[in-house]
Design a protein around this motif. Sequence first.
Motif, PDB file in Angstrom:
ATOM      1  N   HIS A  32     -24.409 -15.940 -10.207  1.00 55.51           N
ATOM      2  CA  HIS A  32     -23.299 -16.764  -9.728  1.00 55.51           C
ATOM      3  C   HIS A  32     -23.129 -18.033 -10.562  1.00 55.51           C
ATOM      4  O   HIS A  32     -22.010 -18.495 -10.790  1.00 55.51           O
ATOM      5  CB  HIS A  32     -23.530 -17.131  -8.260  1.00 55.51           C
ATOM      6  N   HIS A  33     -24.244 -18.594 -11.041  1.00 57.39           N
ATOM      7  CA  HIS A  33     -24.194 -19.865 -11.766  1.00 57.39           C
ATOM      8  C   HIS A  33     -24.425 -19.719 -13.271  1.00 57.39           C
ATOM      9  O   HIS A  33     -24.555 -20.724 -13.971  1.00 57.39           O
ATOM     10  CB  HIS A  33     -25.232 -20.838 -11.184  1.00 57.39           C
ATOM     11  N   ARG A  34     -24.447 -18.492 -13.752  1.00 54.41           N
ATOM     12  CA  ARG A  34     -24.702 -18.256 -15.181  1.00 54.41           C
ATOM     13  C   ARG A  34     -23.709 -18.993 -16.075  1.00 54.41           C
ATOM     14  O   ARG A  34     -24.044 -19.418 -17.186  1.00 54.41           O
ATOM     15  CB  ARG A  34     -24.665 -16.741 -15.467  1.00 54.41           C
ATOM     16  N   TYR A  35     -22.488 -19.201 -15.607  1.00 57.64           N
ATOM     17  CA  TYR A  35     -21.448 -19.843 -16.421  1.00 57.64           C
ATOM     18  C   TYR A  35     -21.797 -21.274 -16.822  1.00 57.64           C
ATOM     19  O   TYR A  35     -21.237 -21.819 -17.790  1.00 57.64           O
ATOM     20  CB  TYR A  35     -20.107 -19.821 -15.676  1.00 57.64           C
ATOM     21  N   LEU A  36     -22.746 -21.891 -16.118  1.00 57.25           N
ATOM     22  CA  LEU A  36     -23.121 -23.270 -16.402  1.00 57.25           C
ATOM     23  C   LEU A  36     -24.069 -23.385 -17.596  1.00 57.25           C
ATOM     24  O   LEU A  36     -24.241 -24.466 -18.145  1.00 57.25           O
ATOM     25  CB  LEU A  36     -23.795 -23.887 -15.176  1.00 57.25           C
ATOM     26  N   VAL A  37     -24.661 -22.274 -17.990  1.00 60.01           N
ATOM     27  CA  VAL A  37     -25.711 -22.292 -19.008  1.00 60.01           C
ATOM     28  C   VAL A  37     -25.116 -22.241 -20.408  1.00 60.01           C
ATOM     29  O   VAL A  37     -24.205 -21.457 -20.681  1.00 60.01           O
ATOM     30  CB  VAL A  37     -26.671 -21.102 -18.803  1.00 60.01           C
ATOM     31  N   ALA A  38     -25.653 -23.085 -21.297  1.00 57.02           N
ATOM     32  CA  ALA A  38     -25.275 -23.038 -22.714  1.00 57.02           C
ATOM     33  C   ALA A  38     -26.495 -22.589 -23.517  1.00 57.02           C
ATOM     34  O   ALA A  38     -26.722 -21.396 -23.673  1.00 57.02           O
ATOM     35  CB  ALA A  38     -24.702 -24.378 -23.165  1.00 57.02           C
ATOM     36  N   PRO A  39     -27.358 -23.501 -24.009  1.00 56.84           N
ATOM     37  CA  PRO A  39     -28.584 -23.024 -24.664  1.00 56.84           C
ATOM     38  C   PRO A  39     -29.596 -22.514 -23.649  1.00 56.84           C
ATOM     39  O   PRO A  39     -29.494 -22.774 -22.446  1.00 56.84           O
ATOM     40  CB  PRO A  39     -29.104 -24.268 -25.397  1.00 56.84           C
ATOM     41  N   ALA A  40     -30.596 -21.776 -24.135  1.00 56.54           N
ATOM     42  CA  ALA A  40     -31.582 -21.126 -23.256  1.00 56.54           C
ATOM     43  C   ALA A  40     -32.328 -22.121 -22.370  1.00 56.54           C
ATOM     44  O   ALA A  40     -32.755 -21.773 -21.259  1.00 56.54           O
ATOM     45  CB  ALA A  40     -32.574 -20.328 -24.102  1.00 56.54           C
ATOM     46  N   ASP A  41     -32.469 -23.334 -22.831  1.00 61.43           N
ATOM     47  CA  ASP A  41     -33.144 -24.374 -22.053  1.00 61.43           C
ATOM     48  C   ASP A  41     -32.520 -24.524 -20.665  1.00 61.43           C
ATOM     49  O   ASP A  41     -33.204 -24.834 -19.684  1.00 61.43           O
ATOM     50  CB  ASP A  41     -33.065 -25.688 -22.839  1.00 61.43           C
ATOM     51  N   ASP A  42     -31.209 -24.266 -20.570  1.00 61.29           N
ATOM     52  CA  ASP A  42     -30.501 -24.451 -19.303  1.00 61.29           C
ATOM     53  C   ASP A  42     -30.904 -23.444 -18.231  1.00 61.29           C
ATOM     54  O   ASP A  42     -30.698 -23.688 -17.041  1.00 61.29           O
ATOM     55  CB  ASP A  42     -28.987 -24.335 -19.516  1.00 61.29           C
ATOM     56  N   PHE A  43     -31.447 -22.302 -18.630  1.00 67.51           N
ATOM     57  CA  PHE A  43     -31.832 -21.304 -17.632  1.00 67.51           C
ATOM     58  C   PHE A  43     -32.876 -21.856 -16.665  1.00 67.51           C
ATOM     59  O   PHE A  43     -32.927 -21.457 -15.497  1.00 67.51           O
ATOM     60  CB  PHE A  43     -32.375 -20.041 -18.311  1.00 67.51           C
ATOM     61  N   PHE A  44     -33.700 -22.763 -17.148  1.00 67.29           N
ATOM     62  CA  PHE A  44     -34.702 -23.415 -16.287  1.00 67.29           C
ATOM     63  C   PHE A  44     -34.048 -23.968 -15.024  1.00 67.29           C
ATOM     64  O   PHE A  44     -34.582 -23.842 -13.921  1.00 67.29           O
ATOM     65  CB  PHE A  44     -35.387 -24.540 -17.065  1.00 67.29           C
ATOM     66  N   LEU A  45     -32.893 -24.578 -15.188  1.00 70.69           N
ATOM     67  CA  LEU A  45     -32.239 -25.280 -14.092  1.00 70.69           C
ATOM     68  C   LEU A  45     -31.777 -24.341 -12.991  1.00 70.69           C
ATOM     69  O   LEU A  45     -31.730 -24.726 -11.821  1.00 70.69           O
ATOM     70  CB  LEU A  45     -31.050 -26.085 -14.630  1.00 70.69           C
ATOM     71  N   LEU A  46     -31.449 -23.098 -13.346  1.00 67.10           N
ATOM     72  CA  LEU A  46     -31.010 -22.138 -12.333  1.00 67.10           C
ATOM     73  C   LEU A  46     -32.170 -21.758 -11.414  1.00 67.10           C
ATOM     74  O   LEU A  46     -32.008 -21.641 -10.200  1.00 67.10           O
ATOM     75  CB  LEU A  46     -30.413 -20.898 -12.989  1.00 67.10           C
ATOM     76  N   PHE A  47     -33.339 -21.566 -12.001  1.00 66.67           N
ATOM     77  CA  PHE A  47     -34.511 -21.237 -11.189  1.00 66.67           C
ATOM     78  C   PHE A  47     -34.986 -22.462 -10.405  1.00 66.67           C
ATOM     79  O   PHE A  47     -35.391 -22.354  -9.242  1.00 66.67           O
ATOM     80  CB  PHE A  47     -35.630 -20.689 -12.078  1.00 66.67           C
TER      81      PHE A  47
END
Length: 238
Positions: A49-64
């Motif tokens: 649902h929130h994948r659209y917010l991610v740019a570089p891989a570092d951002d995936f941390f924030l979803l978890f």
Amino acid sequence: MQTVLCLDFDGVLCDSIDECFVTGYNAYYSAKINTPVEAPTENYRFFCHHRYLVAPADDFFLLFYAFERGIGELNRGTFEQLKALTIPMRANFTSNFFQNRNTRKQELTHWASLHRMYQQSSLVLLDTFPKFYIVTTKDRDSIERLAAVHGYAHKLLGIYSREISVDKLTLFENLFSDANINPANQRVIFVDDNQEHLEKVRILPLDLFLAGWGYTGPLNDCTFPVIQSLSQIEFHNG
């Protein structure tokens, strides 16, 4: 003069959401899952649902991180706030993420199976479709492997990826310098599914399009032309 076509990778050419979830989940939780079904369903749904917010891989941390703290909904504003608050916590995540990804690539068939090529971009497989550049924050090795698996590696004029920069403006500056392209005198098209990336390069004289089939997110305030397939792009060479 020949039109120059530039495409983002994840969300335009390739649906990598399952691989990114598995890799990010393993990096965040120090786990060893192989597919999304091995993780809690709600965690996966929140991620998608929130994948659209991610740019570089570092951002995936924030979803978890947000899921663990019971944050029900994120938007670009709250996402940026979380990013500012978690800088020390994210220190090792990116290296763990790519270490996990590289380990997975040793089983290439399974790793590749976590990716799908979008039907909306399948025109790149046609002989009549022009060669193009990839401008992305993804790693180059993954792009090369997946382009070969999906059948369009021979179409790539160049790859400008995270090894150069995770700033797309910098990536374009490098591309133009390397290829001796002046976008003021030559038509350059760029398709991305991330509105923030398009905003970043808006200062350049590019024809910008938002891919409506990718991780596009809400379109309420979108100021870019939204396309539903690469077939909607008209090439005017001459």
